[in-house]
Design a protein around this motif. Structure first.
Motif, PDB file in Angstrom:
ATOM      1  N   ILE A   1      -9.883  -7.979  23.085  1.00  0.00           N
ATOM      2  CA  ILE A   1     -10.742  -6.836  23.401  1.00  0.00           C
ATOM      3  C   ILE A   1     -11.058  -6.076  22.123  1.00  0.00           C
ATOM      4  CG2 ILE A   1     -10.864  -4.631  24.624  1.00  0.00           C
ATOM      5  CD1 ILE A   1      -9.049  -5.947  26.791  1.00  0.00           C
ATOM      6  N   GLN A   2     -10.047  -5.831  21.292  1.00  0.00           N
ATOM      7  CA  GLN A   2     -10.246  -5.103  20.038  1.00  0.00           C
ATOM      8  C   GLN A   2     -11.203  -5.871  19.119  1.00  0.00           C
ATOM      9  OE1 GLN A   2      -8.001  -2.379  18.637  1.00  0.00           O
ATOM     10  NE2 GLN A   2      -6.904  -2.021  20.529  1.00  0.00           N
ATOM     11  N   HIS A   3     -11.046  -7.186  19.063  1.00  0.00           N
ATOM     12  CA  HIS A   3     -11.939  -8.010  18.252  1.00  0.00           C
ATOM     13  C   HIS A   3     -13.373  -7.900  18.768  1.00  0.00           C
ATOM     14  CE1 HIS A   3     -13.190 -11.232  15.616  1.00  0.00           C
ATOM     15  NE2 HIS A   3     -13.668 -11.908  16.652  1.00  0.00           N
ATOM     16  N   GLY A   4     -13.552  -7.906  20.075  1.00  0.00           N
ATOM     17  CA  GLY A   4     -14.885  -7.762  20.664  1.00  0.00           C
ATOM     18  C   GLY A   4     -15.508  -6.409  20.356  1.00  0.00           C
ATOM     19  N   ILE A   5     -14.701  -5.367  20.371  1.00  0.00           N
ATOM     20  CA  ILE A   5     -15.201  -4.029  20.028  1.00  0.00           C
ATOM     21  C   ILE A   5     -15.671  -4.018  18.576  1.00  0.00           C
ATOM     22  CG2 ILE A   5     -14.522  -1.624  19.662  1.00  0.00           C
ATOM     23  CD1 ILE A   5     -12.641  -1.960  22.115  1.00  0.00           C
ATOM     24  N   ASP A   6     -14.887  -4.621  17.693  1.00  0.00           N
ATOM     25  CA  ASP A   6     -15.263  -4.679  16.277  1.00  0.00           C
ATOM     26  C   ASP A   6     -16.574  -5.459  16.084  1.00  0.00           C
ATOM     27  OD1 ASP A   6     -13.103  -3.207  15.345  1.00  0.00           O
ATOM     28  OD2 ASP A   6     -11.857  -4.992  15.004  1.00  0.00           O
ATOM     29  N   ARG A   7     -16.689  -6.584  16.759  1.00  0.00           N
ATOM     30  CA  ARG A   7     -17.907  -7.397  16.631  1.00  0.00           C
ATOM     31  C   ARG A   7     -19.130  -6.656  17.160  1.00  0.00           C
ATOM     32  NH1 ARG A   7     -17.232 -13.264  18.857  1.00  0.00           N
ATOM     33  NH2 ARG A   7     -19.406 -13.266  18.202  1.00  0.00           N
ATOM     34  N   ALA A   8     -18.975  -5.999  18.301  1.00  0.00           N
ATOM     35  CA  ALA A   8     -20.098  -5.250  18.874  1.00  0.00           C
ATOM     36  C   ALA A   8     -20.502  -4.105  17.945  1.00  0.00           C
ATOM     37  CB  ALA A   8     -19.719  -4.708  20.245  1.00  0.00           C
TER      38      ALA A   8
ATOM     39  N   ASP B   1      -4.136  -0.572  37.705  1.00  0.00           N
ATOM     40  CA  ASP B   1      -3.013  -1.441  37.361  1.00  0.00           C
ATOM     41  C   ASP B   1      -3.494  -2.804  36.867  1.00  0.00           C
ATOM     42  OD1 ASP B   1      -1.276   0.582  38.045  1.00  0.00           O
ATOM     43  OD2 ASP B   1      -0.893  -0.207  40.065  1.00  0.00           O
ATOM     44  N   LYS B   2      -4.542  -3.321  37.496  1.00  0.00           N
ATOM     45  CA  LYS B   2      -5.082  -4.618  37.086  1.00  0.00           C
ATOM     46  C   LYS B   2      -5.697  -4.526  35.689  1.00  0.00           C
ATOM     47  CE  LYS B   2      -7.854  -8.477  38.561  1.00  0.00           C
ATOM     48  NZ  LYS B   2      -8.498  -9.138  39.679  1.00  0.00           N
ATOM     49  N   VAL B   3      -6.452  -3.463  35.442  1.00  0.00           N
ATOM     50  CA  VAL B   3      -7.054  -3.272  34.124  1.00  0.00           C
ATOM     51  C   VAL B   3      -5.973  -3.112  33.064  1.00  0.00           C
ATOM     52  CG1 VAL B   3      -8.440  -1.674  32.739  1.00  0.00           C
ATOM     53  CG2 VAL B   3      -9.224  -2.351  34.997  1.00  0.00           C
ATOM     54  N   SER B   4      -4.909  -2.411  33.389  1.00  0.00           N
ATOM     55  CA  SER B   4      -3.811  -2.232  32.452  1.00  0.00           C
ATOM     56  C   SER B   4      -3.173  -3.575  32.105  1.00  0.00           C
ATOM     57  CB  SER B   4      -2.766  -1.291  33.041  1.00  0.00           C
ATOM     58  OG  SER B   4      -1.662  -1.188  32.194  1.00  0.00           O
ATOM     59  N   GLY B   5      -2.968  -4.398  33.114  1.00  0.00           N
ATOM     60  CA  GLY B   5      -2.392  -5.720  32.867  1.00  0.00           C
ATOM     61  C   GLY B   5      -3.284  -6.580  31.993  1.00  0.00           C
TER      62      GLY B   5
ATOM     63  N   ARG C   1      -4.123   2.856  25.066  1.00  0.00           N
ATOM     64  CA  ARG C   1      -3.504   3.683  26.108  1.00  0.00           C
ATOM     65  C   ARG C   1      -3.350   2.898  27.401  1.00  0.00           C
ATOM     66  NH1 ARG C   1      -7.046   7.352  23.997  1.00  0.00           N
ATOM     67  NH2 ARG C   1      -8.421   7.217  25.796  1.00  0.00           N
ATOM     68  N   LEU C   2      -4.347   2.098  27.752  1.00  0.00           N
ATOM     69  CA  LEU C   2      -4.242   1.277  28.965  1.00  0.00           C
ATOM     70  C   LEU C   2      -3.141   0.238  28.832  1.00  0.00           C
ATOM     71  CD1 LEU C   2      -7.961   0.657  29.902  1.00  0.00           C
ATOM     72  CD2 LEU C   2      -6.251   1.826  31.291  1.00  0.00           C
ATOM     73  N   ALA C   3      -3.043  -0.373  27.667  1.00  0.00           N
ATOM     74  CA  ALA C   3      -2.062  -1.427  27.462  1.00  0.00           C
ATOM     75  C   ALA C   3      -0.635  -0.888  27.443  1.00  0.00           C
ATOM     76  CB  ALA C   3      -2.346  -2.170  26.163  1.00  0.00           C
ATOM     77  N   HIS C   4      -0.461   0.382  27.091  1.00  0.00           N
ATOM     78  CA  HIS C   4       0.877   0.955  26.971  1.00  0.00           C
ATOM     79  C   HIS C   4       1.137   2.017  28.018  1.00  0.00           C
ATOM     80  CE1 HIS C   4       1.661  -1.187  23.307  1.00  0.00           C
ATOM     81  NE2 HIS C   4       0.503  -0.784  22.825  1.00  0.00           N
ATOM     82  N   LYS C   5       0.558   1.887  29.193  1.00  0.00           N
ATOM     83  CA  LYS C   5       0.728   2.903  30.233  1.00  0.00           C
ATOM     84  C   LYS C   5       2.085   2.832  30.921  1.00  0.00           C
ATOM     85  CE  LYS C   5      -0.664   1.364  34.721  1.00  0.00           C
ATOM     86  NZ  LYS C   5       0.419   1.980  35.402  1.00  0.00           N
ATOM     87  N   ASP C   6       2.913   1.862  30.572  1.00  0.00           N
ATOM     88  CA  ASP C   6       4.217   1.694  31.210  1.00  0.00           C
ATOM     89  C   ASP C   6       5.251   2.706  30.719  1.00  0.00           C
ATOM     90  OD1 ASP C   6       4.511   0.696  28.668  1.00  0.00           O
ATOM     91  OD2 ASP C   6       5.537  -1.136  29.281  1.00  0.00           O
TER      92      ASP C   6
ATOM     93  N   LYS D   1     -11.065   1.622  21.094  1.00  0.00           N
ATOM     94  CA  LYS D   1      -9.803   0.951  20.775  1.00  0.00           C
ATOM     95  C   LYS D   1      -8.614   1.791  21.223  1.00  0.00           C
ATOM     96  CE  LYS D   1     -11.362  -1.596  16.718  1.00  0.00           C
ATOM     97  NZ  LYS D   1     -11.151  -1.744  15.267  1.00  0.00           N
ATOM     98  N   GLY D   2      -8.714   3.103  21.055  1.00  0.00           N
ATOM     99  CA  GLY D   2      -7.646   3.991  21.504  1.00  0.00           C
ATOM    100  C   GLY D   2      -7.461   3.932  23.011  1.00  0.00           C
ATOM    101  N   ALA D   3      -8.574   3.849  23.728  1.00  0.00           N
ATOM    102  CA  ALA D   3      -8.491   3.751  25.184  1.00  0.00           C
ATOM    103  C   ALA D   3      -7.825   2.447  25.612  1.00  0.00           C
ATOM    104  CB  ALA D   3      -9.889   3.855  25.792  1.00  0.00           C
ATOM    105  N   VAL D   4      -8.141   1.368  24.925  1.00  0.00           N
ATOM    106  CA  VAL D   4      -7.513   0.076  25.230  1.00  0.00           C
ATOM    107  C   VAL D   4      -6.008   0.161  24.965  1.00  0.00           C
ATOM    108  CG1 VAL D   4      -7.353  -2.355  24.550  1.00  0.00           C
ATOM    109  CG2 VAL D   4      -9.589  -1.287  24.849  1.00  0.00           C
TER     110      VAL D   4
END
Length: 93
Positions: free
Chosen positions: A29-36, A16-20, A65-70, A60-63
Motif C-alpha cells: 500500500i505504501q509503495h502504491g501511495i509513493d507511485r501515485a 476490522d477487515k481493513v485493518s487486517g 494507524r490502521l495496521a497498528h490498531k491492536d 501513509k500515516g493513516a495506513v
C-alpha cells in the motif's frame, strides 16, 4: 439505540477487515501511495509538490494507524492516548 450507534456497530466488521489488510499488505500500500504521488507530481510538473508530499504522508500515516490498531504502535510501543488534546503542541522541556 440512536442512528449514530447503529451505523457505528455496522461498520466495525469492515474496519476490522481493513485493518487486517493493512497489516498484511502495508508495504505494498505504501509503495502504491509513493507511485501515485510520483505520477501526479510529474503530471502537474511539480506545481503542487508540497501538497502532494503532504497528502501522501497523511495517507501513509493513516495506513500505519490502521495496521497498528491492536494497541501497539510502530516499534512495539503502546498506543496510549496522549495526555494533551490533539493539535496542542508538546510541553517545552
Amino acid at each position: 439505540m440512536g442512528l449514530f450507534e447503529s451505523v457505528k456497530a455496522r461498520l466495525v466488521p469492515a474496519r476490522d477487515k481493513v485493518s487486517g489488510l493493512a497489516q498484511q499488505h502495508g508495504d505494498r500500500i505504501q509503495h502504491g501511495i509513493d507511485r501515485a504521488a510520483k505520477v501526479v507530481d510529474e503530471r502537474t510538473r511539480g506545481k503542487y509538490s508540497d501538497r502532494i508530499q503532504s497528502g501522501s504522508g497523511k495517507a501513509k500515516g493513516a495506513v500505519e494507524r490502521l495496521a497498528h490498531k491492536d494497541g501497539t504502535g510502530p516499534g512495539g510501543t503502546t498506543g496510549a492516548p496522549p495526555s494533551t488534546p490533539p493539535g496542542t503542541p508538546p510541553p517545552a522541556s
